[in-house]
Design a protein around this motif. Sequence first.
Motif, short mmCIF file in Angstrom:
data_model
loop_
_atom_site.label_atom_id
_atom_site.label_comp_id
_atom_site.label_asym_id
_atom_site.label_seq_id
_atom_site.Cartn_x
_atom_site.Cartn_y
_atom_site.Cartn_z
N ASP A 136 0.83 -1.21 0.00
CA ASP A 136 0.00 0.00 0.00
C ASP A 136 0.86 1.26 0.00
OD1 ASP A 136 -2.32 -1.61 0.19
OD2 ASP A 136 -1.98 -1.82 2.34
N ALA A 137 2.02 1.20 0.66
CA ALA A 137 2.89 2.39 0.77
C ALA A 137 3.41 2.83 -0.59
CB ALA A 137 4.05 2.09 1.72
N HIS A 138 3.72 1.86 -1.48
CA HIS A 138 4.32 2.23 -2.76
C HIS A 138 3.32 2.94 -3.69
CE1 HIS A 138 2.25 -1.18 -4.66
NE2 HIS A 138 2.63 -0.70 -5.82
N ARG A 139 2.01 2.79 -3.44
CA ARG A 139 1.00 3.44 -4.28
C ARG A 139 0.24 4.53 -3.53
NH1 ARG A 139 -4.14 1.07 -3.38
NH2 ARG A 139 -4.06 -0.63 -1.85
N PHE A 140 0.70 4.87 -2.34
CA PHE A 140 0.06 5.88 -1.51
C PHE A 140 0.33 7.27 -2.09
CE2 PHE A 140 0.59 8.64 2.37
CZ PHE A 140 -0.76 8.85 2.58
N GLY A 141 -0.73 8.07 -2.24
CA GLY A 141 -0.57 9.38 -2.84
C GLY A 141 -1.64 10.36 -2.40
N PRO A 142 -1.65 11.56 -2.97
CA PRO A 142 -2.63 12.60 -2.59
C PRO A 142 -4.08 12.14 -2.67
CG PRO A 142 -0.89 13.56 -3.92
CD PRO A 142 -0.65 12.08 -3.92
N PRO A 143 -4.48 11.27 -3.64
CA PRO A 143 -5.89 10.85 -3.66
C PRO A 143 -6.33 10.09 -2.41
CG PRO A 143 -4.83 10.38 -5.78
CD PRO A 143 -3.76 10.77 -4.83
N LYS A 185 -11.16 16.32 10.19
CA LYS A 185 -9.75 15.98 10.33
C LYS A 185 -9.25 15.34 9.04
CE LYS A 185 -9.27 15.33 15.34
NZ LYS A 185 -8.84 14.39 16.40
N MET A 186 -8.04 15.72 8.65
CA MET A 186 -7.43 15.10 7.49
C MET A 186 -6.94 13.71 7.88
SD MET A 186 -6.94 15.52 4.32
CE MET A 186 -7.11 17.29 4.12
N ALA A 187 -7.26 12.71 7.06
CA ALA A 187 -6.92 11.33 7.39
C ALA A 187 -6.45 10.59 6.15
CB ALA A 187 -8.12 10.60 8.00
N VAL A 188 -5.66 9.54 6.40
CA VAL A 188 -5.25 8.61 5.35
C VAL A 188 -6.31 7.53 5.25
CG1 VAL A 188 -3.51 6.91 4.66
CG2 VAL A 188 -2.80 9.04 5.77
N GLN A 189 -6.82 7.31 4.04
CA GLN A 189 -7.84 6.28 3.84
C GLN A 189 -7.51 5.54 2.55
OE1 GLN A 189 -12.17 7.23 3.26
NE2 GLN A 189 -12.35 6.29 5.29
N ILE A 190 -7.21 4.26 2.68
CA ILE A 190 -6.78 3.48 1.52
C ILE A 190 -7.26 2.04 1.67
CG2 ILE A 190 -4.54 3.04 2.61
CD1 ILE A 190 -3.30 2.98 -0.19
N ALA A 191 -7.77 1.47 0.59
CA ALA A 191 -8.17 0.05 0.57
C ALA A 191 -6.92 -0.79 0.40
CB ALA A 191 -9.14 -0.21 -0.57
N THR A 192 -6.72 -1.76 1.27
CA THR A 192 -5.47 -2.50 1.32
C THR A 192 -5.35 -3.48 0.16
OG1 THR A 192 -6.39 -4.22 2.75
CG2 THR A 192 -5.39 -2.32 3.82
N GLU A 193 -4.13 -3.65 -0.30
CA GLU A 193 -3.85 -4.60 -1.38
C GLU A 193 -4.05 -6.03 -0.91
OE1 GLU A 193 0.02 -5.55 -4.17
OE2 GLU A 193 0.16 -5.70 -1.99
N LYS A 194 -3.66 -6.30 0.34
CA LYS A 194 -3.72 -7.68 0.83
C LYS A 194 -5.14 -8.21 0.86
CE LYS A 194 -1.82 -10.65 4.42
NZ LYS A 194 -0.95 -10.72 5.62
N SER A 195 -6.10 -7.33 1.14
CA SER A 195 -7.51 -7.76 1.19
C SER A 195 -8.20 -7.61 -0.16
CB SER A 195 -8.25 -6.93 2.23
OG SER A 195 -8.37 -5.58 1.80
N ILE A 222 7.00 15.61 -4.71
CA ILE A 222 5.74 14.88 -4.57
C ILE A 222 5.05 14.81 -5.93
CG2 ILE A 222 3.41 15.01 -3.64
CD1 ILE A 222 4.52 15.84 -1.02
N GLY A 223 4.53 13.63 -6.26
CA GLY A 223 3.82 13.46 -7.51
C GLY A 223 2.33 13.71 -7.35
N ALA A 224 1.63 13.79 -8.47
CA ALA A 224 0.19 14.01 -8.43
C ALA A 224 -0.58 12.74 -8.11
CB ALA A 224 -0.28 14.58 -9.77
N GLU A 225 -0.03 11.58 -8.52
CA GLU A 225 -0.70 10.31 -8.31
C GLU A 225 -0.16 9.58 -7.08
OE1 GLU A 225 -1.50 6.11 -10.74
OE2 GLU A 225 -0.56 7.81 -11.75
N VAL A 226 1.16 9.62 -6.88
CA VAL A 226 1.79 8.99 -5.73
C VAL A 226 2.74 10.00 -5.09
CG1 VAL A 226 1.64 6.62 -6.59
CG2 VAL A 226 3.60 8.03 -7.22
N PHE A 227 2.97 9.84 -3.79
CA PHE A 227 3.90 10.73 -3.11
C PHE A 227 5.34 10.45 -3.50
CE2 PHE A 227 0.43 11.25 0.14
CZ PHE A 227 0.23 12.60 -0.10
N THR A 228 5.68 9.16 -3.63
CA THR A 228 7.05 8.78 -3.97
C THR A 228 7.01 7.79 -5.13
OG1 THR A 228 6.98 7.01 -2.31
CG2 THR A 228 7.93 9.11 -1.63
#
Length: 484
Positions: A299-306, A314-324, A351-357
């Motif tokens: 999940d970290a490798h595809r984590f980005g502004p979206p 509150k600003m939060a990180v919300q991402i559907a996990t790859e493992k599930s 920082i990229g538009a799609e991913v942070f790194t």
Amino acid sequence: MYLYFNYSGSGSLRWYVKVSRKGRRIGISEEYGTPAFDAAYDAGVAALGGVLRMRRVKGMATPDQPERRYLYVDVSQRGQVRYYVQLRNKLPKIRIKADYGTTEFDAEVDAAVAGQITLYGNEGDYINAQKQRNEERPALPNTPARPGTLRWYWNGYRQSDHWLGDLSVGQEGLAESTRLQRTGLIESILPENGEKPFAVLTRKVIKAEMKARTPSQAGNLLSAVRGMIRWMIDEKHLDEEDDPTIGLKSGKAKASRETGGFVPWTEDDMARFRAKWPLGTEARLMFDILHYTFLRLGDAHRFGPPHLRQIVRKMAVQIATEKSQGNTTVTVPVHPEFAESLKAARAANIIGAEVFTGKFVCGRIQPMSKKAWAAKFKKYAVLAGVNEPKKSCHGVRKARAEVAAYADCTESQMMAMFGWTDPKMPAHYIAQANRERLGISGMEKIVTFDQGQSLVTSSEQTMRSRGVVAFPRGIVKGAQRTKG
């Protein structure tokens, strides 16, 4: 090569040997292409102190690869046969300069392999380094498999809902990485057994295949075979009592308990990494993503502004996990220090538009594979001095899980933050934290007791030195009762 030519004033071709740019040169008068010419060339090189090099022949075949793992050979453009050690593709190549087949050569290879494993390897590489190189796997037949053979069942399994997934029938399927892993494991036994009836895959055969692997690889093979057998049982191709894997154990769980799996990062490791990579660098941003979001590598490798959303102001990180496979969503409020890291990264324009790194392509930050992301992070960790085996991306996540347990987070809170679906995982960390806390509090009581005993002993010694006899409390009370 040290062979050159020019033309004389009369237009005749002249050949000569020259080792250095400004050094002396030796002419060759023999006819080019003859054995005498080659002998004169070799003599000239030796006389000038040069090193004889093989002249490249068109279509020259590369020597066979050595049987030893991580040792390779190739031929340079000048025809030199070169041996080198390389742990994996895109990692540094360590040239071996000793003569092949000598004890010095073996010692140099041993030192190079050990050095590369220390920098980039893990415990599996230590095991692989002792093995011979695997022979190239034969290609599977292109003809349709005969019904009832092991290859026929394997092909059916790969086209089933168990493999591809279908939520309408309650099958989630397998992740892409799991499919790739299981394909390699099952197809490694197909060249020998694929055209035979499934009955050849007996308990004895599976056990022999497992013994030829490490405990971790054996566990993965057993899981792959059991996955196919579960499909066969559901499709009525096999009765449950005929399952050849019943009762088999790989030793993977025991090996994992003994080794502890990935090693959690310590506070010293994290301080060393931060000192090397300040805010506003790519390395620091990668670390802070792992440290403050608790995401897995997938999940970290595809984590980005979206994946940043406003939740309850509150600003939060919300991402559907790859493992599930997207069925479990992680929600973690943005840590104040992570917000500072993102601010510094934006100021540095990394920082990229799609991913942070990711990888920098044509002036833009593009996504990269998780293996490449992990290799880049490992490189930054090694440069920061965190180069112990098994200390990787997942070690940062494990360290933060320990912190969450010590911070008295509940099982439900940890499952929401870390994306776990089984309460056994948070329970493991909470039990470990409670056990350590009980040990600390127990020792504090023992220290307090020992200090109290020391005070009593010192007071008794002082009274004796003054000539005062102290009677035990029970004796004094007994004397008073007798006197009365």
